[in-house]
Scaffold this active site. Structure first.
Site, mmCIF file in Angstrom:
data_model
loop_
_atom_site.group_PDB
_atom_site.id
_atom_site.type_symbol
_atom_site.label_atom_id
_atom_site.label_comp_id
_atom_site.label_asym_id
_atom_site.label_seq_id
_atom_site.Cartn_x
_atom_site.Cartn_y
_atom_site.Cartn_z
ATOM 1 N N ASP A 153 -2.405 2.881 3.936
ATOM 2 C CA ASP A 153 -3.383 3.440 2.999
ATOM 3 C C ASP A 153 -4.798 3.101 3.447
ATOM 4 O OD1 ASP A 153 -1.097 4.102 1.648
ATOM 5 O OD2 ASP A 153 -1.398 2.705 -0.005
ATOM 6 N N ASN A 201 2.415 -0.455 3.485
ATOM 7 C CA ASN A 201 3.623 -0.564 2.659
ATOM 8 C C ASN A 201 4.843 -0.372 3.550
ATOM 9 O OD1 ASN A 201 2.503 -0.348 -0.348
ATOM 10 N ND2 ASN A 201 1.350 1.063 0.939
ATOM 11 N N GLY A 259 7.336 4.557 -1.535
ATOM 12 C CA GLY A 259 8.178 5.311 -2.449
ATOM 13 C C GLY A 259 8.926 6.429 -1.740
ATOM 14 N N SER A 286 2.850 -0.966 -5.883
ATOM 15 C CA SER A 286 2.901 0.144 -6.851
ATOM 16 C C SER A 286 1.809 0.068 -7.907
ATOM 17 C CB SER A 286 4.278 0.199 -7.532
ATOM 18 O OG SER A 286 5.273 0.524 -6.604
ATOM 19 N N TYR A 336 3.532 7.325 -10.982
ATOM 20 C CA TYR A 336 4.950 7.461 -11.258
ATOM 21 C C TYR A 336 5.313 8.157 -12.566
ATOM 22 C CZ TYR A 336 5.082 4.169 -7.434
ATOM 23 O OH TYR A 336 4.903 3.569 -6.231
ATOM 24 N N GLU A 350 -4.126 -1.159 2.805
ATOM 25 C CA GLU A 350 -2.886 -1.931 2.875
ATOM 26 C C GLU A 350 -1.836 -1.147 3.645
ATOM 27 O OE1 GLU A 350 -1.938 -2.630 -1.193
ATOM 28 O OE2 GLU A 350 -0.815 -0.770 -1.415
ATOM 29 N N GLU A 370 8.977 -3.542 -10.127
ATOM 30 C CA GLU A 370 9.097 -2.181 -9.606
ATOM 31 C C GLU A 370 10.534 -1.667 -9.657
ATOM 32 O OE1 GLU A 370 6.489 -1.462 -6.107
ATOM 33 O OE2 GLU A 370 6.100 -3.598 -6.237
ATOM 34 N N ARG A 421 3.904 3.084 5.325
ATOM 35 C CA ARG A 421 2.819 3.962 4.912
ATOM 36 C C ARG A 421 1.543 3.134 4.899
ATOM 37 N NH1 ARG A 421 3.137 4.793 -0.686
ATOM 38 N NH2 ARG A 421 1.292 3.473 -0.864
#
Length: 334
Positions: free
Chosen positions: A263, A279, A283, A152, A222, A277, A17, A261
């Site tokens: 999800d 994070n 990002g 990612s 991305y 999950e 990443e 974050r």
């Protein structure tokens, strides 16, 4: 004039990443208010080499905008702990647990947080089994094959047959020695940002990811210029509140600090929510859904960075106080 706070923004690193991290770091560097902060870019190369040795005289605080192994799994956090430099985001334990999809699900299940049906196995188990189907037979097609310690959407495959499963597992094993296989569900993908300390974290308004195909892969996240999310998500009020509550529970389950974050998958037909999950360093690009969720919650990007840096200093101060008390107690008892 008040002296500006020196912020070392870590980026790059040896994980897959690397490029995503550089995008995130550019956004952070550009948005830090120059009247308050003096940013210092520290770009770690793909071999893990640092351009400069971090010291307290170089940075007052570190913003580790690193994604994936090395940067988001507790490794860099542990290094910063030994240096005694305040840093943004989750600590060693929370980072390590959240980065590993097996450990993360164990933490969620222990706290009765709903997750999709899944199995996991090691490379050794995959290589030595005489019946690969036996490893996943509790699940139905389609399935999602993921490396246990990657983010990612790297190394992930959606599979609908044994042939695809074998290929997906081989791809995942290129990134990690353990593989997670999840049951696919027909659901909307929802996100929620968390911001704050251990005791009083806050949840943002939920957002909904715009998925162009069967799932949101690396290219869509991305490389595409399409919109990534609808914020706030068009959800029933009860569901939105459940998302926010579960986001905070997931954050506490891993011992989160600073930001995360979370999800989700939302099955409209059944009303079920699954935590997909968490994070710990989502990002931070200009298209970041985490930043967008907080902007929609009344916290614009520069203010978000300011709050995160303040949280880093607050944790460092609290730890210094605890260590001083411990040393004093030890001396008085000797």
């Amino acid at each position: 004039m008040t002296e500006r706070v020196r912020v070392a923004v870590l980026a790059g690193g040896p994980s897959a990443e690397h490029e995503v991290s550089l995008q995130s770091a550019t956004a952070v560097l550009d948005a830090l208010p120059r009247d308050l902060y003096e940013p210092v870019a520290v770009i770690i190369d793909r071999q893990g080499r640092w351009p400069v040795e971090l010291r307290r005289d170089l940075a007052d605080v570190v913003f580790p905008v690193l994604h994936g192994p090395f940067g988001e799994d507790g490794v860099v956090q542990g290094h910063l702990e030994t240096l005694g430099i305040p840093y943004v985001g989750c600590g060693v334990l929370a980072s390590a647990v959240a980065m590993n999809k097996v450990a993360m699900r164990r933490a969620f299940l222990a706290e009765d947080i709903p997750v999709t049906p899944h199995v996991w196995f090691t490379e050794h188990e995959w290589r030595t089994t005489t019946d690969p189907w036996a490893l996943v037979k509790s699940l139905d097609w389609p399935m999602y094959v993921k490396p246990a310690g990657m983010g990612s959407s790297i190394g992930i495959s959606r599979v609908t047959s044994m042939e695809e499963l074998r290929a997906g597992v081989e791809l995942a094993l290129a990134y990690d020695r353990a593989v997670v296989v999840e049951q696919g569900v027909t659901a909307r993908e929802v996100i929620c940002g968390v911001l704050g300390g251990h005791d009083t974290p806050e949840a943002s308004v939920p957002g909904e990811l715009i998925v162009p195909g069967d799932w949101l892969d690396y290219e869509a996240k991305y490389l595409s210029r399409a919109e990534l999310a609808s914020i706030p998500a068009a959800l029933p009020e009860r569901v939105a509140e459940d998302v926010r509550e579960l986001a905070l529970r997931a954050f506490r389950a891993i011992g989160g600090y600073g930001l995360s974050r979370v999800d989700f998958l939302y099955e409209e037909d059944t009303g079920r929510l699954y935590v997909l999950e968490i994070n710990t360093m989502p990002g931070f690009t200009s298209r970041s859904v985490y930043a967008g969720a907080w902007a929609a919650s009344g916290v614009p990007y520069p203010d978000l960075l300011h709050r995160l840096i303040d949280l880093a200093f607050a944790r460092s101060t609290a730890r210094s106080t605890t260590r001083s008390t411990t040393r004093s107690t030890a001396r008085s008892g000797s």
